[in-house]
Every structure is written in C-alpha cells, then in structure tokens.
Design a protein around this motif. Sequence first.
Motif, PDB file in Angstrom:
ATOM      1  N   TRP A  94       0.583  -1.490  -0.144  1.00 26.49           N
ATOM      2  CA  TRP A  94       0.389  -0.218   0.194  1.00 26.49           C
ATOM      3  C   TRP A  94       0.883   0.835   0.159  1.00 26.49           C
ATOM      4  O   TRP A  94       0.806   2.424  -0.484  1.00 26.49           O
ATOM      5  CB  TRP A  94      -1.341   0.115   1.204  1.00 26.49           C
ATOM      6  CG  TRP A  94      -1.595   1.607   0.937  1.00 26.49           C
ATOM      7  CD1 TRP A  94      -3.071   0.970   1.037  1.00 26.49           C
ATOM      8  CD2 TRP A  94      -1.516   2.609   2.256  1.00 26.49           C
ATOM      9  NE1 TRP A  94      -3.232   2.845   0.506  1.00 26.49           N
ATOM     10  CE2 TRP A  94      -2.602   2.995   1.807  1.00 26.49           C
ATOM     11  CE3 TRP A  94      -1.082   2.787   2.852  1.00 26.49           C
ATOM     12  CZ2 TRP A  94      -2.897   4.404   3.187  1.00 26.49           C
ATOM     13  CZ3 TRP A  94      -0.518   3.887   3.979  1.00 26.49           C
ATOM     14  CH2 TRP A  94      -1.359   5.015   3.468  1.00 26.49           C
ATOM     15  N   THR A  95       1.943   1.341   1.008  1.00 20.14           N
ATOM     16  CA  THR A  95       3.119   1.901   0.871  1.00 20.14           C
ATOM     17  C   THR A  95       3.685   2.532  -0.266  1.00 20.14           C
ATOM     18  O   THR A  95       3.995   3.970  -0.644  1.00 20.14           O
ATOM     19  CB  THR A  95       3.583   2.549   1.267  1.00 20.14           C
ATOM     20  OG1 THR A  95       4.391   1.368   2.032  1.00 20.14           O
ATOM     21  CG2 THR A  95       3.542   1.706   3.344  1.00 20.14           C
ATOM     22  N   PHE A  96       3.918   1.654  -0.911  1.00 22.53           N
ATOM     23  CA  PHE A  96       4.100   1.950  -2.687  1.00 22.53           C
ATOM     24  C   PHE A  96       3.266   2.665  -3.827  1.00 22.53           C
ATOM     25  O   PHE A  96       3.791   3.495  -3.839  1.00 22.53           O
ATOM     26  CB  PHE A  96       5.156   0.786  -3.149  1.00 22.53           C
ATOM     27  CG  PHE A  96       5.782   0.101  -2.877  1.00 22.53           C
ATOM     28  CD1 PHE A  96       6.887   0.428  -2.683  1.00 22.53           C
ATOM     29  CD2 PHE A  96       5.289  -1.261  -3.039  1.00 22.53           C
ATOM     30  CE1 PHE A  96       8.049   0.038  -1.684  1.00 22.53           C
ATOM     31  CE2 PHE A  96       7.180  -2.218  -2.197  1.00 22.53           C
ATOM     32  CZ  PHE A  96       8.319  -1.583  -1.854  1.00 22.53           C
ATOM     33  N   ALA A  97       2.630   2.676  -3.696  1.00 26.89           N
ATOM     34  CA  ALA A  97       0.839   3.390  -4.261  1.00 26.89           C
ATOM     35  C   ALA A  97       0.776   4.170  -3.767  1.00 26.89           C
ATOM     36  O   ALA A  97       0.044   5.535  -4.282  1.00 26.89           O
ATOM     37  CB  ALA A  97      -0.316   2.562  -4.413  1.00 26.89           C
ATOM     38  N   ASN A  98       0.327   4.068  -1.712  1.00 18.78           N
ATOM     39  CA  ASN A  98       1.078   6.107  -0.973  1.00 18.78           C
ATOM     40  C   ASN A  98       1.291   6.377  -0.912  1.00 18.78           C
ATOM     41  O   ASN A  98       2.003   5.924   0.366  1.00 18.78           O
ATOM     42  CB  ASN A  98      -0.882   5.939  -0.558  1.00 18.78           C
ATOM     43  CG  ASN A  98      -1.756   4.663  -1.750  1.00 18.78           C
ATOM     44  OD1 ASN A  98      -2.507   5.666  -2.128  1.00 18.78           O
ATOM     45  ND2 ASN A  98      -2.610   3.789  -0.893  1.00 18.78           N
ATOM     46  N   GLN A  99       2.079   7.505  -1.252  1.00 20.79           N
ATOM     47  CA  GLN A  99       3.543   7.954  -0.100  1.00 20.79           C
ATOM     48  C   GLN A  99       2.278   8.929   1.222  1.00 20.79           C
ATOM     49  O   GLN A  99       1.845   9.614   0.385  1.00 20.79           O
ATOM     50  CB  GLN A  99       3.979   8.705  -1.002  1.00 20.79           C
ATOM     51  CG  GLN A  99       4.590   7.852  -2.315  1.00 20.79           C
ATOM     52  CD  GLN A  99       5.629   8.954  -2.838  1.00 20.79           C
ATOM     53  OE1 GLN A  99       5.708  10.114  -2.847  1.00 20.79           O
ATOM     54  NE2 GLN A  99       6.673   8.162  -3.656  1.00 20.79           N
ATOM     55  N   THR A 100       3.599   8.307   1.863  1.00 18.66           N
ATOM     56  CA  THR A 100       3.292   9.230   3.791  1.00 18.66           C
ATOM     57  C   THR A 100       4.190   9.226   4.510  1.00 18.66           C
ATOM     58  O   THR A 100       5.708   8.384   3.799  1.00 18.66           O
ATOM     59  CB  THR A 100       2.072   8.671   4.567  1.00 18.66           C
ATOM     60  OG1 THR A 100       3.209   7.138   4.429  1.00 18.66           O
ATOM     61  CG2 THR A 100       0.391   8.194   3.481  1.00 18.66           C
ATOM     62  N   SER A 101       4.830  10.263   4.643  1.00 20.48           N
ATOM     63  CA  SER A 101       6.274  10.402   5.583  1.00 20.48           C
ATOM     64  C   SER A 101       6.481   9.304   6.452  1.00 20.48           C
ATOM     65  O   SER A 101       7.642   9.159   6.515  1.00 20.48           O
ATOM     66  CB  SER A 101       5.858  11.739   6.018  1.00 20.48           C
ATOM     67  OG  SER A 101       4.748  11.582   6.833  1.00 20.48           O
ATOM     68  N   ILE A 102       5.350   8.844   7.044  1.00 20.16           N
ATOM     69  CA  ILE A 102       5.912   8.028   7.744  1.00 20.16           C
ATOM     70  C   ILE A 102       5.809   6.868   7.832  1.00 20.16           C
ATOM     71  O   ILE A 102       6.002   5.978   8.194  1.00 20.16           O
ATOM     72  CB  ILE A 102       4.949   8.743   8.960  1.00 20.16           C
ATOM     73  CG1 ILE A 102       6.089   7.866  10.587  1.00 20.16           C
ATOM     74  CG2 ILE A 102       3.836   7.790   9.439  1.00 20.16           C
ATOM     75  CD1 ILE A 102       5.486   8.483  11.828  1.00 20.16           C
ATOM     76  N   ALA A 103       5.245   6.209   6.524  1.00 23.52           N
ATOM     77  CA  ALA A 103       4.797   4.932   6.585  1.00 23.52           C
ATOM     78  C   ALA A 103       6.114   3.345   6.537  1.00 23.52           C
ATOM     79  O   ALA A 103       6.151   3.290   7.265  1.00 23.52           O
ATOM     80  CB  ALA A 103       4.549   4.873   4.696  1.00 23.52           C
ATOM     81  N   TYR A 104       7.817   4.419   6.037  1.00 19.53           N
ATOM     82  CA  TYR A 104       8.565   3.408   5.896  1.00 19.53           C
ATOM     83  C   TYR A 104       9.143   2.969   7.459  1.00 19.53           C
ATOM     84  O   TYR A 104       9.309   1.670   8.043  1.00 19.53           O
ATOM     85  CB  TYR A 104       9.680   3.936   4.809  1.00 19.53           C
ATOM     86  CG  TYR A 104       9.211   3.763   3.457  1.00 19.53           C
ATOM     87  CD1 TYR A 104       9.039   2.711   2.975  1.00 19.53           C
ATOM     88  CD2 TYR A 104       9.095   4.722   3.022  1.00 19.53           C
ATOM     89  CE1 TYR A 104       8.101   2.727   1.588  1.00 19.53           C
ATOM     90  CE2 TYR A 104       8.889   4.910   2.001  1.00 19.53           C
ATOM     91  CZ  TYR A 104       8.151   4.047   1.108  1.00 19.53           C
ATOM     92  OH  TYR A 104       7.737   3.439  -0.249  1.00 19.53           O
ATOM     93  N   GLU A 105       8.770   4.439   8.660  1.00 18.59           N
ATOM     94  CA  GLU A 105       9.240   4.130   9.905  1.00 18.59           C
ATOM     95  C   GLU A 105       8.317   3.009  10.550  1.00 18.59           C
ATOM     96  O   GLU A 105       8.998   1.798  11.124  1.00 18.59           O
ATOM     97  CB  GLU A 105       9.713   5.644  10.415  1.00 18.59           C
ATOM     98  CG  GLU A 105      10.790   6.172   9.997  1.00 18.59           C
ATOM     99  CD  GLU A 105      10.856   6.983   8.716  1.00 18.59           C
ATOM    100  OE1 GLU A 105       9.097   6.808   7.896  1.00 18.59           O
ATOM    101  OE2 GLU A 105      10.806   7.898   7.892  1.00 18.59           O
ATOM    102  N   ILE A 106       7.518   2.865   9.813  1.00 20.55           N
ATOM    103  CA  ILE A 106       6.067   2.358  10.303  1.00 20.55           C
ATOM    104  C   ILE A 106       6.685   1.132  10.276  1.00 20.55           C
ATOM    105  O   ILE A 106       6.458  -0.272  10.818  1.00 20.55           O
ATOM    106  CB  ILE A 106       4.677   2.203  10.810  1.00 20.55           C
ATOM    107  CG1 ILE A 106       4.350   4.044  10.760  1.00 20.55           C
ATOM    108  CG2 ILE A 106       3.564   1.474  10.642  1.00 20.55           C
ATOM    109  CD1 ILE A 106       3.239   4.074  10.581  1.00 20.55           C
ATOM    110  N   ALA A 107       6.607   0.754   8.501  1.00 17.28           N
ATOM    111  CA  ALA A 107       7.562  -0.498   8.546  1.00 17.28           C
ATOM    112  C   ALA A 107       8.664  -1.276   9.051  1.00 17.28           C
ATOM    113  O   ALA A 107       8.474  -2.166   9.325  1.00 17.28           O
ATOM    114  CB  ALA A 107       7.626  -0.787   7.326  1.00 17.28           C
ATOM    115  N   ILE A 108       9.707  -0.580   9.569  1.00 15.17           N
ATOM    116  CA  ILE A 108      10.718  -0.871  10.255  1.00 15.17           C
ATOM    117  C   ILE A 108      10.530  -1.266  11.335  1.00 15.17           C
ATOM    118  O   ILE A 108      11.410  -2.486  11.581  1.00 15.17           O
ATOM    119  CB  ILE A 108      11.794   0.293   9.980  1.00 15.17           C
ATOM    120  CG1 ILE A 108      12.142   0.158   8.170  1.00 15.17           C
ATOM    121  CG2 ILE A 108      12.815  -0.180  10.789  1.00 15.17           C
ATOM    122  CD1 ILE A 108      12.982   0.997   7.717  1.00 15.17           C
TER     123      ILE A 108
END
Length: 90
Positions: free
Chosen positions: A53-67
Amino acid sequence: MSAFSVVLLVCGVVCALALLSALVLILVTRDVLSRAVLADMVFYSMLAIFLIWTFANQTSIAYEIAILAALAGGVLPTLSMSRMISRGRR
C-alpha cells in the motif's frame, strides 16, 4: 493503470490470499505450535500488504512504521516461539 499498479495489485491479492489461508488454518488446526507459526504468518502478510500500500500511496512515516514493525515482529515472535516450544523452561 500503469504496469506498476498492476504488479502491486497482483502482489496485494497474493498476500491477501496468504492471509486468508493462514486465518482459516488457525481456525482448523488444533496444534498450539502450528497456531503460533500461523499467527506469525498473519502478521508478516499484514506487514507485506501495508508495504504494498505504501508503494502506491506515499506518506512521510510509512517506512518508519514498517521498519519498526519488522524489528519488533522479527524479535518478539522468535522469543515467544522458543518459549512455546520449550514449554516455558529456560
């Protein structure tokens, strides 16, 4: 739709099918250890769906949540699985 959107859609469908199959197996199986492994599979498939979902919808904190989820989800289930297998013995 672009080719990338189609690839993301296919990946999302595959992860959703894996999630649903793991949930069905959790309900069907009687073994506690199998349920623990399947619970990890549910967690990681939800994490994969979130990353898709984050690949299609960019947010500022998405990758930090995933990590954070990968770190916490990688260590804690391993410890709980070892406790379940050893039945609480150290």
